[in-house]
Design an enzyme around this catalytic site. Structure first.
Site, mmCIF file in Angstrom:
data_model
loop_
_atom_site.group_PDB
_atom_site.id
_atom_site.type_symbol
_atom_site.label_atom_id
_atom_site.label_comp_id
_atom_site.label_asym_id
_atom_site.label_seq_id
_atom_site.Cartn_x
_atom_site.Cartn_y
_atom_site.Cartn_z
ATOM 1 N N LYS A 26 41.371 39.481 43.086
ATOM 2 C CA LYS A 26 40.680 40.702 42.636
ATOM 3 C C LYS A 26 39.506 40.259 41.769
ATOM 4 O O LYS A 26 39.633 40.152 40.557
ATOM 5 C CB LYS A 26 41.629 41.556 41.787
ATOM 6 N N PHE B 177 46.469 48.160 42.256
ATOM 7 C CA PHE B 177 47.777 47.498 42.267
ATOM 8 C C PHE B 177 48.337 47.612 43.676
ATOM 9 O O PHE B 177 48.487 48.705 44.207
ATOM 10 C CB PHE B 177 48.732 48.126 41.249
ATOM 11 N N ASP C 203 55.573 42.985 45.082
ATOM 12 C CA ASP C 203 56.555 44.022 44.749
ATOM 13 C C ASP C 203 56.016 45.048 43.770
ATOM 14 O O ASP C 203 55.010 44.834 43.091
ATOM 15 C CB ASP C 203 57.793 43.380 44.109
ATOM 16 N N ASP D 197 45.034 37.933 39.855
ATOM 17 C CA ASP D 197 44.529 39.163 39.242
ATOM 18 C C ASP D 197 43.587 38.770 38.106
ATOM 19 O O ASP D 197 42.405 38.502 38.334
ATOM 20 C CB ASP D 197 45.748 39.969 38.786
ATOM 21 N N GLY E 73 56.778 36.281 45.090
ATOM 22 C CA GLY E 73 55.828 36.925 45.998
ATOM 23 C C GLY E 73 55.223 36.024 47.052
ATOM 24 O O GLY E 73 54.937 36.459 48.163
HETATM 25 P P1 5GP Z 1 47.311 37.315 36.732
HETATM 26 O O1 5GP Z 1 47.897 36.319 35.796
HETATM 27 O O2 5GP Z 1 46.338 36.678 37.706
HETATM 28 O O3 5GP Z 1 46.710 38.480 36.019
HETATM 29 O O4 5GP Z 1 48.466 37.970 37.601
HETATM 30 C C1 5GP Z 1 49.644 37.323 37.747
HETATM 31 C C2 5GP Z 1 50.705 38.036 38.489
HETATM 32 O O5 5GP Z 1 50.651 39.461 38.312
HETATM 33 C C3 5GP Z 1 50.638 37.831 39.980
HETATM 34 O O6 5GP Z 1 51.130 36.559 40.384
HETATM 35 C C4 5GP Z 1 51.525 38.960 40.428
HETATM 36 O O7 5GP Z 1 52.869 38.612 40.272
HETATM 37 C C5 5GP Z 1 51.180 40.062 39.447
HETATM 38 N N1 5GP Z 1 50.182 40.967 40.030
HETATM 39 C C6 5GP Z 1 48.875 41.048 39.743
HETATM 40 N N2 5GP Z 1 48.278 42.003 40.466
HETATM 41 C C7 5GP Z 1 49.232 42.516 41.246
HETATM 42 C C8 5GP Z 1 49.227 43.550 42.241
HETATM 43 O O8 5GP Z 1 48.219 44.192 42.577
HETATM 44 N N3 5GP Z 1 50.438 43.810 42.842
HETATM 45 C C9 5GP Z 1 51.570 43.131 42.527
HETATM 46 N N4 5GP Z 1 52.690 43.478 43.170
HETATM 47 N N5 5GP Z 1 51.612 42.172 41.599
HETATM 48 C C10 5GP Z 1 50.449 41.862 40.977
#
Ligand code: 5GP
Length: 183
Positions: free
Chosen positions: A139, A160, A167, A111, A52
């Protein structure tokens, strides 16, 4: 258009646009200027998190004035595609050593923060001279861990999102804006 050809119907999964193409371009340039000032005279290794962050990183890098190199990591989190479990596996490691280097991790989205928290721990153990994070999107409502994110593009609500590298089931990365994935 030839007679009888159908016009493209809008994709119903592409919902409300949260960050427009123009807002992205402006903010990426601002971040580039800020990072260039902070790292003036240094030689920085940008670490992009596949896949991403590729879009953001390549745009950001074009606004950086100090010497910089780029490398990539790929990680996978166990769990469903829209919810991160916090258990992370390295699919592709860096090609170069980061010991003694100024490292800037470039992330598309934070996230819960669990993926980044894991990455930071792993990378700190390799003893870089400095380690900072630049995340295009965060977020705040979802953040579960306290993270030192030095540069943030936009804070977005708990939705999301897709586009500009993000993606849904590997699709929609090419959208030039960030939009909510519609139900
Ligand atoms: P985290 O570990 O911070 O919860 O999230 C890690 C990964 O989840 C991000 O690097 C991404 O790949 C995916 N992710 C989290 N939120 C979103 C979102 O709103 N859209 C997309 N496409 N991927 C997300």
């Amino acid at each position: 258009m030839p007679d009888g050809a159908a016009t493209a119907t809008p994709d119903p999964r592409i919902g409300e646009v949260l960050v427009t193409e123009e807002q992205l371009a402006t903010r990426v340039r601002e971040l580039g200027e800020e990072i260039s000032r902070d790292y003036a005279g240094r030689d920085v290794l940008l670490v992009g998190v596949l896949k991403g962050a590729v879009f953001f990183l390549s745009d950001l890098m074009r606004h950086l004035e100090m010497a910089c190199e780029v490398d990539f990591m790929a990680v996978a989190s166990y769990g469903s595609s829209t919810d991160c479990s916090g258990v992370v596996r390295i699919l592709k490691d860096l090609d170069v050593s980061i010991e003694g280097r100024d490292v800037l991790i470039v992330e598309d989205i934070v996230d819960s923060g669990l993926t980044l928290s894991y990455l930071l721990r792993t990378m700190r153990a390799r003893q870089p001279a400095s380690l900072e994070v630049c995340a295009l999107l965060t977020k705040p409502e979802r953040l579960k861990v306290d993270l030192p994110i030095r540069y943030t593009g936009f804070e977005i609500p708990n939705r999301f999102v897709i586009g500009y590298g993000l993606d849904y089931a590997q699709k929609y990365r090419q959208l030039p804006f960030v939009a909510v994935l519609a139900d």
